[in-house]
Every structure is written in C-alpha cells, then in structure tokens.
Write a protein that holds these residues in place. Sequence first.
Motif, PDB file in Angstrom:
ATOM      1  N   GLN A  28       0.827  -1.201   0.000  1.00 55.26           N
ATOM      2  CA  GLN A  28       0.000   0.000   0.000  1.00 55.26           C
ATOM      3  C   GLN A  28       0.863   1.253   0.000  1.00 55.26           C
ATOM      4  N   ALA A  29       1.945   1.233   0.779  1.00 56.83           N
ATOM      5  CA  ALA A  29       2.836   2.396   0.855  1.00 56.83           C
ATOM      6  C   ALA A  29       3.476   2.680  -0.503  1.00 56.83           C
ATOM      7  N   VAL A  30       3.917   1.631  -1.186  1.00 61.27           N
ATOM      8  CA  VAL A  30       4.555   1.811  -2.493  1.00 61.27           C
ATOM      9  C   VAL A  30       3.555   2.362  -3.507  1.00 61.27           C
ATOM     10  N   ALA A  31       2.379   1.728  -3.571  1.00 60.26           N
ATOM     11  CA  ALA A  31       1.362   2.173  -4.526  1.00 60.26           C
ATOM     12  C   ALA A  31       0.849   3.568  -4.178  1.00 60.26           C
ATOM     13  N   GLY A  32       0.647   3.819  -2.880  1.00 64.99           N
ATOM     14  CA  GLY A  32       0.167   5.125  -2.451  1.00 64.99           C
ATOM     15  C   GLY A  32       1.159   6.223  -2.752  1.00 64.99           C
ATOM     16  N   HIS A  33       2.444   5.921  -2.580  1.00 63.70           N
ATOM     17  CA  HIS A  33       3.491   6.900  -2.882  1.00 63.70           C
ATOM     18  C   HIS A  33       3.467   7.284  -4.358  1.00 63.70           C
ATOM     19  N   ALA A  34       3.330   6.272  -5.219  1.00 61.99           N
ATOM     20  CA  ALA A  34       3.288   6.547  -6.658  1.00 61.99           C
ATOM     21  C   ALA A  34       2.071   7.386  -7.024  1.00 61.99           C
ATOM     22  N   TYR A  53       6.746  10.466   2.144  1.00 60.64           N
ATOM     23  CA  TYR A  53       5.341  10.070   1.956  1.00 60.64           C
ATOM     24  C   TYR A  53       4.805   9.323   3.170  1.00 60.64           C
ATOM     25  N   LEU A  54       5.649   8.495   3.791  1.00 56.44           N
ATOM     26  CA  LEU A  54       5.204   7.733   4.964  1.00 56.44           C
ATOM     27  C   LEU A  54       4.830   8.643   6.130  1.00 56.44           C
ATOM     28  N   LEU A  55       5.304   9.885   6.110  1.00 58.79           N
ATOM     29  CA  LEU A  55       4.993  10.827   7.184  1.00 58.79           C
ATOM     30  C   LEU A  55       3.834  11.758   6.829  1.00 58.79           C
ATOM     31  N   THR A  56       3.248  11.561   5.650  1.00 53.49           N
ATOM     32  CA  THR A  56       2.165  12.441   5.226  1.00 53.49           C
ATOM     33  C   THR A  56       0.838  12.017   5.840  1.00 53.49           C
ATOM     34  N   SER A  57      -0.062  12.965   5.962  1.00 55.15           N
ATOM     35  CA  SER A  57      -1.408  12.664   6.434  1.00 55.15           C
ATOM     36  C   SER A  57      -2.175  11.844   5.409  1.00 55.15           C
ATOM     37  N   ASP A  58      -1.818  11.965   4.144  1.00 52.54           N
ATOM     38  CA  ASP A  58      -2.472  11.197   3.094  1.00 52.54           C
ATOM     39  C   ASP A  58      -2.308   9.698   3.328  1.00 52.54           C
ATOM     40  N   PHE A  59      -1.084   9.264   3.639  1.00 48.60           N
ATOM     41  CA  PHE A  59      -0.827   7.858   3.932  1.00 48.60           C
ATOM     42  C   PHE A  59      -1.487   7.447   5.240  1.00 48.60           C
ATOM     43  N   ALA A  60      -1.378   8.296   6.256  1.00 45.74           N
ATOM     44  CA  ALA A  60      -1.916   7.962   7.579  1.00 45.74           C
ATOM     45  C   ALA A  60      -3.432   7.785   7.554  1.00 45.74           C
ATOM     46  N   VAL A  61      -4.143   8.644   6.833  1.00 46.44           N
ATOM     47  CA  VAL A  61      -5.596   8.536   6.826  1.00 46.44           C
ATOM     48  C   VAL A  61      -6.042   7.302   6.061  1.00 46.44           C
ATOM     49  N   ASP A  62      -5.325   6.925   5.005  1.00 48.24           N
ATOM     50  CA  ASP A  62      -5.672   5.714   4.267  1.00 48.24           C
ATOM     51  C   ASP A  62      -5.524   4.469   5.139  1.00 48.24           C
TER      52      ASP A  62
END
Length: 227
Positions: A28-34, A53-62
């Motif tokens: 998920q992290a790899v795909a979400g980053h892209a 990206y791992l520190l973004t709210s976008d990743f955290a909320v997903d």
Amino acid sequence: MRRVLRFLRHNGLTLAFGAGFLLALAGQAVAGHAEFNNRLVAEELHPVGFGGYLLTSDFAVDVTENWQSEYLQFFLYIFGTVWLLQRGSPESKELDKAGPETDREQKVGRYARADSPRLASVGGVRQAWYSRSLGIVMCSLFLISWLAQSITGVAAYNEEHLRGLQAPISWSAYLTAADFWDRTLQNWQSELLAVGSMAIFSVYLRQRGSPESKPVGSAHTSTGVEG
C-alpha cells in the motif's frame, strides 16, 4: 530448532496473518506513494520521497480508515453474538444459549478450574472487566483508530484544499464534512456485508477442516457446531 519449529506451528495463524499484514502495508505504501506523486506532478508540484510520503497525512488517513472499520467489525461481532443468533450457522451460539450464560457454563467464580485464568475466579469488578475484556479492547482500538482517522483526515483534507488555494477547515467542522463520512461509511458497509454474508453462507456451505465451518456432513439446521 525443534523449539523454533514448535513455536511456528503453535503460532502459525498469527504469524501468517501478521506477515501478510506487513506485506500488504508495504505494498500500500509503495502504490500510495506513486499515486500521491502522480497527483503532485499533475498539479505542477514537486514529488516527495518515499520516506517523506510515509509521514504524510495522506498515507496515515488511508491506513487508519481501514483499521477503524476492521476493529468496529470485530467489536460488533463479539458483542452482537452474545445475544443475536443465526439458525444453522457455526458463527452463532446454540439457539437456547442467547445472553452471557451462567457462571457454570463460563467457568467463572466457584466454577473456575485449576487451569482457568486467575481473573476468572477472583470475583467482583476485576472478573466483570475480564469477562468482557476482548470486546472492551476491540471497542477501544476502534475508537482510537477512528479518532486517528479524523485527525489525519482533516490534515489531508486541508492540505489538498490549500494546494487548490482554498481555506482550511477546523477538526470539528471536518467531523460533519462529506469527506469524513464518505471515508467512514464506505468501510463500515463493506465490513457489515462481510460479516452478514459469512453468517448466512456458513449455514449452507462448508469448508472441510475449518473451525469457521460446520463439519461437512452436519445438517443445515445445526447451530453453533464447528468443524
């Protein structure tokens, strides 16, 4: 080596699902980053590194919006199956056992056995808490992850709006926003559908060797029987 193999065998279910969770989270992290960088490039902004990206709210909320729905599913299922029944399902208790059951059936108090957990025999508030500890923990994890979703969600929502030169909103305003409830309800409905489907499908369908299924030869009307 024998101890390691015995540990792996005795804990295979938890270890397999734990490994699957970590692999899925990494994927998920790899795909979400892209996807996140694709959006930034489309908006003519600089892409971010994977660590950023791992520190973004976008990743955290997903992540948290999925966690809260899963813990909600288990919380509702644990408490719901105390009272609610489904004739013919191994996911249900027997039809005459609705409710918290007697101390004898639950092996608590003076009916506790030598190998029972200590809190099963102490009585009072500690026993009452321990008797409901699984549901309490699942409910607590649901509430914590739901709160985390709301906090990271409003941050992600505001970041997106700021990139579009729109005014941010407060956390309390976000709790009534369509974005928050869209994220929440799309997960809740899928979890409720999955649990309801499992309860009714297991009445008529079988999986040989699984404790989530009745024995293959059990009648459709057999309730609370596991394979």
